[in-house]
Design an enzyme around this catalytic site. Structure first.
Site, PDB file in Angstrom:
ATOM      1  CE  LYS A  95      -3.974  -2.220   2.170  1.00 28.78           C
ATOM      2  NZ  LYS A  95      -3.376  -3.505   2.594  1.00 28.78           N
TER       3      LYS A  95
HETATM    4  O1  OMP Z   1      -4.919  -4.207  -0.115  1.00 30.36           O
HETATM    5  C1  OMP Z   1      -5.313  -5.129   0.608  1.00 30.36           C
HETATM    6  O2  OMP Z   1      -4.888  -6.258   0.475  1.00 30.36           O
HETATM    7  C2  OMP Z   1      -6.427  -4.857   1.526  1.00 30.36           C
HETATM    8  C3  OMP Z   1      -7.315  -3.866   1.148  1.00 30.36           C
HETATM    9  C4  OMP Z   1      -8.531  -3.719   1.828  1.00 30.36           C
HETATM   10  O3  OMP Z   1      -9.373  -2.917   1.454  1.00 30.36           O
HETATM   11  N1  OMP Z   1      -8.765  -4.505   2.887  1.00 30.36           N
HETATM   12  C5  OMP Z   1      -7.889  -5.459   3.333  1.00 30.36           C
HETATM   13  O4  OMP Z   1      -8.211  -6.184   4.290  1.00 30.36           O
HETATM   14  N2  OMP Z   1      -6.681  -5.605   2.699  1.00 30.36           N
HETATM   15  C6  OMP Z   1      -5.672  -6.586   3.192  1.00 30.36           C
HETATM   16  O5  OMP Z   1      -6.192  -7.909   2.988  1.00 30.36           O
HETATM   17  C7  OMP Z   1      -5.885  -8.758   4.090  1.00 30.36           C
HETATM   18  C8  OMP Z   1      -7.179  -9.216   4.723  1.00 30.36           C
HETATM   19  O6  OMP Z   1      -6.915 -10.191   5.681  1.00 30.36           O
HETATM   20  P1  OMP Z   1      -8.070 -11.127   6.293  1.00 30.36           P
HETATM   21  O7  OMP Z   1      -9.140 -10.218   6.799  1.00 30.36           O
HETATM   22  O8  OMP Z   1      -7.375 -11.880   7.389  1.00 30.36           O
HETATM   23  O9  OMP Z   1      -8.552 -12.022   5.189  1.00 30.36           O
HETATM   24  C9  OMP Z   1      -4.980  -7.930   5.008  1.00 30.36           C
HETATM   25  O10 OMP Z   1      -3.650  -8.208   4.662  1.00 30.36           O
HETATM   26  C10 OMP Z   1      -5.331  -6.495   4.678  1.00 30.36           C
HETATM   27  O11 OMP Z   1      -4.216  -5.635   4.888  1.00 30.36           O
END
Ligand code: OMP
Length: 274
Positions: A95
């Protein structure tokens, strides 16, 4: 080989839209590794090996490595993925977003130091903060558009009074990624699975770019609604789940449990295509 080409090939080979997110937290590791930050590589490499035939992509989140001074283990992991799962592209979730000269350094970090196929970026600082990444031939970049967190609406849901049609900020970002900013044809957008109506809107404005869609699993996003809103035959979606896969079991069976959860999610996403 471009990022998009590799993504399409993995989608076909593994019949998958599932991105396995690698967010290693030593405090949640199984007993034999628990609390040991020097085992981050070992933990992640086993998750990779257990899911390499089920994933369209792997997405390591850099903060989980940097927080433990484990960047060297991230380098090792990237190398491991290139060697053991060469057909699965890697998205470095960093990011980033900074002025051009600093962005050049971040791009070298992502694409040369770590050898990632794609990176996540914040578009907040404008096109000159994104352009340095596009100079790396064939590499991908996903711009944050409508993120999965509730606070995403604070800015992304604001209307732009000076722009024709007064679009929401996230709609404007979608248009830019589909059109004038997509100089190398490798741009994508991040849209949260927690907001299927916005996924549909983004897909309408950006019909051909890949969508990275986090928020299924631990954040409770609706996987079926996500696929219906975002998937198109000629435009891939990359639906990320991190904690629900990595921590499917806290016991010694964590690799099998991660595989089971990855397979279940992959099959559910696939079936939702209708
Ligand atoms: O860019 C990302 O990956 C991201 C964007 C977003 O809007 N929301 C989001 O949760 N993420 C990332 O996606 C992953 C979600 O993780 P879980 O919720 O454990 O599946 C994390 O690494 C967050 O940093």
């Amino acid at each position: 080989m471009t990022f998009l080409y590799k993504l399409r090939a993995a989608e076909q080979q593994n019949a998958s839209m599932l991105c396995v997110g690698l967010d290693p937290e030593p405090s949640r590791f199984p007993a034999q590794l628990k609390g040991d930050a020097s085992r981050i590589y070992d933990f992640c490499a086993r998750i990779v090996d257990a899911t390499a035939d089920l994933a369209i992509a792997f997405k390591p989140q850099i903060a989980y490595f940097a927080a433990h001074r484990a960047e060297n283990q991230l380098e090792q992991l990237m190398e491991h993925m290139r060697r053991n799962a060469p057909h699965v592209p890697t998205i470095l979730d960093a990011k980033r977003g900074d002025i051009g000269s600093t962005a050049e350094q971040y791009a070298i970090e992502a694409f040369e130091r770590y050898g990632a196929d794609a990176v996540t970026l914040s578009p907040f600082m404008g096109f000159d903060s994104v352009e340095p990444y596009l100079r790396h031939a064939g590499k991908g970049a996903f711009l944050l558009c409508r993120t999965s967190n509730p606070g995403g609406s604070d800015l992304q849901g604001q209307r732009l009074a000076g722009v024709q049609g007064e679009p929401f900020l996230y709609e404007h970002i979608a248009r830019l990624a589909q059109g004038p900013w997509n100089l190398n044809g490798q741009l994508g957008l991040v849209v949260g699975a927690t907001y299927p109506a916005e996924i549909e809107r983004v897909r309408a404005l950006a019909p051909t770019v890949p969508l990275l869609i986090p928020g299924v699993g631990a954040q409770g996003g609706d996987a079926v609604a996500t696929v219906r809103a975002g998937w198109r035959q000629d435009a891939p979606i990359v639906v990320n789940s991190s904690r629900a896969i990595c921590y499917a079991s806290s016991g010694d069976d964590y690799e099998e449990a991660a595989r089971r959860e990855a397979r279940r999610t992959r099959d559910m996403l696939h079936a939702a295509r209708g």
